[in-house]
Design an enzyme around this catalytic site. Structure first.
Site, PDB file in Angstrom:
ATOM      1  N   SER A 272      69.587  55.966  52.094  1.00 30.98           N
ATOM      2  CA  SER A 272      68.782  57.062  52.989  1.00 30.98           C
ATOM      3  C   SER A 272      68.193  56.429  53.970  1.00 30.98           C
ATOM      4  O   SER A 272      67.866  55.111  53.931  1.00 30.98           O
ATOM      5  CB  SER A 272      67.738  57.793  52.151  1.00 30.98           C
ATOM      6  OG  SER A 272      66.893  58.592  52.944  1.00 30.98           O
ATOM      7  N   HIS A 273      67.758  57.200  55.299  1.00 32.17           N
ATOM      8  CA  HIS A 273      67.190  56.313  56.368  1.00 32.17           C
ATOM      9  C   HIS A 273      65.413  55.979  55.734  1.00 32.17           C
ATOM     10  O   HIS A 273      64.784  55.231  56.379  1.00 32.17           O
ATOM     11  CB  HIS A 273      66.932  57.522  57.285  1.00 32.17           C
ATOM     12  CG  HIS A 273      68.012  57.573  58.255  1.00 32.17           C
ATOM     13  ND1 HIS A 273      69.293  58.065  57.974  1.00 32.17           N
ATOM     14  CD2 HIS A 273      68.332  57.213  59.619  1.00 32.17           C
ATOM     15  CE1 HIS A 273      70.203  57.887  58.687  1.00 32.17           C
ATOM     16  NE2 HIS A 273      69.656  57.541  59.737  1.00 32.17           N
ATOM     17  N   SER A 274      65.227  56.966  54.892  1.00 31.78           N
ATOM     18  CA  SER A 274      63.802  56.565  54.208  1.00 31.78           C
ATOM     19  C   SER A 274      63.840  55.871  52.959  1.00 31.78           C
ATOM     20  O   SER A 274      64.499  56.389  52.116  1.00 31.78           O
ATOM     21  CB  SER A 274      63.063  58.130  54.105  1.00 31.78           C
ATOM     22  OG  SER A 274      61.987  57.967  53.145  1.00 31.78           O
TER      23      SER A 274
END
Lengths: 140, 108
Positions: free
Chosen positions: A8-10
């Protein structure tokens, strides 16, 4: 058993998905969360192919690894990470087309039941068509 | 009775039992997971239907299908099983709906 890599980007989102998916496992399945780009002691939003590659090396087994990704560069970075693997490793790694949360939850359960990489991915991808609120049922 | 014995001898016994969902959150995600994991231990084909909603009959080994019968607290679910270990399968799954064991993980 098939292992999972959550991309995930996060960093926090990846860890949260791992936590939720991990609650579905009855078996010897490993899930690694790879979120964000390292910056000092913390992570900023983004995806890092090298960390995804390291995760793949860590969890790779003959049964295979399913990668669950969010959007955009997560797909690109995951694809790039696969290119760093040996052909033998690459042959049993798959990027799933499934939605991240639903796909990871179902994939964890299916992997824990000892199903094959293809079966795990099929079940995960089926979540894309899953109606959360089935219109056909009585509404009480 | 004789018919049933013949069917069982052929490994084709079909049974069903009704259970009531007691949990305030209904048949929630982790409970559905327990049902799938328990059902998967048996050879029998196992189905579930939410009688309260007259839902479709779904495969109890598929968590997505189980979530789609949208079982809430008080709803009655009909579990049916067909196969040589049908009785054991129904007993094991029914136990998951027993209030005394409701918040315990599935037996391994």
């Amino acid at each position: 058993m098939v292992n999972l890599v959550i991309v995930s980007h996060s960093a926090r989102l990846a860890e949260g998905v791992k936590e939720l998916a991990g609650s579905m496992i009855d078996g010897d399945v490993t899930i690694i969360a790879v979120g964000g780009i390292a910056e000092g002691d913390d992570y900023r939003l983004g995806t890092d192919p090298m960390r995804i590659h390291a995760a793949l090396e860590e969890v790779w087994s003959e049964a295979g690894v399913l990668l669950l990704v969010d959007l955009g560069s997560a797909v690109l970075s995951a694809t790039l990470a696969l290119d760093f693997l040996t052909p033998e490793q690459r042959a049993t790694c798959l990027i799933s087309n499934a939605p991240l949360v639903e796909g990871a939850v179902i994939a964890a359960l299916e992997a824990g039941l000892g199903h094959s990489l293809e079966e795990v991915n099929q079940a995960a991808e089926a979540t894309a068509q899953f109606e959360k609120i089935p219109r056909s049922l009585n509404s009480y | 009775m004789e018919d049933r014995n013949i069917r069982e001898a052929c490994g084709d016994s079909s049974h069903s039992t009704d259970v009531t969902v007691r949990h305030p959150l209904g048949l929630h995600l982790r409970k559905s997971k327990d049902v799938v994991q328990t059902a998967s231990r048996f050879q029998a084909q196992i189905t579930a239907q939410n009688l309260t909603r007259t839902s479709p009959v779904v495969n109890a080994k598929s968590i997505l299908q189980l979530m789609q019968i949208q079982a809430r607290q008080g709803h009655v679910i009909r579990l049916s099983a067909q196969g040589p270990d049908a009785d054991d399968a129904l007993a094991a799954i029914s136990l998951l709906f027993d209030q005394r064991y409701y918040d315990l993980p599935a037996a391994q």
